[in-house]
Design a protein around this motif. Structure first.
Motif, PDB file in Angstrom:
ATOM      1  N   UNK A   1       0.810  -1.213   0.000  1.00  0.00           N
ATOM      2  CA  UNK A   1       0.000   0.000   0.000  1.00  0.00           C
ATOM      3  C   UNK A   1       0.840   1.257   0.000  1.00  0.00           C
ATOM      4  N   UNK A   2       1.861   1.301   0.849  1.00  0.00           N
ATOM      5  CA  UNK A   2       2.716   2.492   0.937  1.00  0.00           C
ATOM      6  C   UNK A   2       3.468   2.731  -0.367  1.00  0.00           C
ATOM      7  N   UNK A   3       4.069   1.678  -0.897  1.00  0.00           N
ATOM      8  CA  UNK A   3       4.824   1.833  -2.144  1.00  0.00           C
ATOM      9  C   UNK A   3       3.873   2.011  -3.324  1.00  0.00           C
ATOM     10  N   UNK A   4       2.686   1.415  -3.228  1.00  0.00           N
ATOM     11  CA  UNK A   4       1.705   1.578  -4.294  1.00  0.00           C
ATOM     12  C   UNK A   4       1.297   3.029  -4.497  1.00  0.00           C
ATOM     13  N   UNK A   5       1.270   3.821  -3.430  1.00  0.00           N
ATOM     14  CA  UNK A   5       0.975   5.253  -3.565  1.00  0.00           C
ATOM     15  C   UNK A   5       2.006   5.903  -4.483  1.00  0.00           C
ATOM     16  N   UNK A   6       3.250   5.514  -4.328  1.00  0.00           N
ATOM     17  CA  UNK A   6       4.307   6.033  -5.189  1.00  0.00           C
ATOM     18  C   UNK A   6       4.093   5.585  -6.633  1.00  0.00           C
ATOM     19  N   UNK A   7       3.710   4.336  -6.809  1.00  0.00           N
ATOM     20  CA  UNK A   7       3.453   3.801  -8.146  1.00  0.00           C
ATOM     21  C   UNK A   7       2.331   4.570  -8.834  1.00  0.00           C
ATOM     22  N   UNK A   8       1.253   4.825  -8.103  1.00  0.00           N
ATOM     23  CA  UNK A   8       0.104   5.521  -8.680  1.00  0.00           C
ATOM     24  C   UNK A   8       0.432   6.980  -8.979  1.00  0.00           C
ATOM     25  N   UNK A   9       1.078   7.667  -8.039  1.00  0.00           N
ATOM     26  CA  UNK A   9       1.398   9.086  -8.250  1.00  0.00           C
ATOM     27  C   UNK A   9       2.383   9.284  -9.396  1.00  0.00           C
TER      28      UNK A   9
END
Length: 280
Positions: free
Chosen positions: A23-31
């Protein structure tokens, strides 16, 4: 020293940590709009895992070595003016997965190769849990120390460069975190389904909240929920755990889309009602 846990308790601890990390790294992926790159990387780590198993070495280390090598290849292809990052990611996806299949066919493994593809969370070890925990702490520290830089460079790379800062630094940090996460969650959801656990919770969070800080709260919560519910469903319904976890993540994304759509439809009505109330 980690206390002795039975296999299911260890698996539950791993899905909680993996869901939070994804979830935390996914925010980076999405942004940073790196969903396709992440999908390519999840497939590209497959040959490293197969090669490590063939040599009797550590599967996570083999996957990590493959990830580093293929990121270097992708960066090189992306620098070719007529190509670009999308082409590089496509080459990574197809070539990496094909190489893994070729290695497995040349020297069939005694272990189940399918576990590399869809995960085998019930077979995780204390070392797997430790790796995920370390990467979770590292990802949280990166967001705490450099969150504004990551968001700024994601939203406006040209402006970030004009401000006198180097965009390659947050890009390198982002790629390193994504690669590490892909490797860490491989025992949970495998090389094929990993992208679901990384992208879906963060994408769902973005549909519900707009501020990246709240995304960092909601996305890990969705990731953890996906892992816990998927693992319990796999036990109760006798399903593959990796597939169940990925499916729950997709369903939660669908629910977030419905909530976001309903909110967006209601907003113009609320604004119009407010204007009418203020009009004499």
């Amino acid at each position: 020293m980690m206390p002795q846990l039975d296999f299911f308790a260890l698996a539950m601890l791993e899905v909680v940590l993996a869901g939070a990390l994804a979830g935390i790294v996914g925010v980076l992926v999405v942004l940073r709009e790196r969903a396709f790159f992440t999908m390519s990387l999840t497939h590209a780590t497959f040959p490293g895992a197969v090669a490590a198993a063939m040599l009797g070495g550590s599967v996570p280390i083999g996957a990590a070595v493959a990830a580093v090598a293929l990121i270097a290849v992708a960066v090189g292809i992306g620098r070719i003016r007529s190509q670009g990052p999308a082409v590089a990611s496509g080459v990574m996806l197809t070539a990496g997965f094909a190489l893994g299949a070729l290695l497995q066919s040349l020297a069939p493994l005694a272990i189940d190769v399918e576990s590399f593809l869809v995960g085998q969370v019930l077979a995780v070890t204390g070392a797997d849990v430790g790796l995920t925990a370390v990467l979770l702490v590292a990802a949280a520290a990166v967001w705490a120390l450099a969150g504004r830089h990551l968001v700024f460079s994601s939203a406006d790379e040209a402006g970030y460069r004009r401000a006198g800062m180097r965009p390659w630094i947050p890009e390198t940090v982002s790629l390193a975190l994504i690669a590490g996460t892909v490797v860490a969650i491989m025992p949970v959801v495998g090389a094929i389904l990993g992208v679901a656990l990384i992208v879906a919770p963060a994408a769902a969070a973005r549909l519900v909240v707009r501020d990246w800080r709240w995304m960092l709260v909601l996305a890990p919560a969705i990731g953890i929920t996906s892992g816990v519910v998927g693992l319990l469903a796999s036990r109760w319904l006798d399903l593959a755990a990796g597939g169940a976890i990925a499916l729950v993540a997709a369903l939660l994304y669908g629910a977030a889309w419905l909530v976001g759509s309903a909110r967006d439809r209601a907003r113009p009505t609320a604004v119009r009602a407010t204007i009418e109330a203020r009009t004499p």
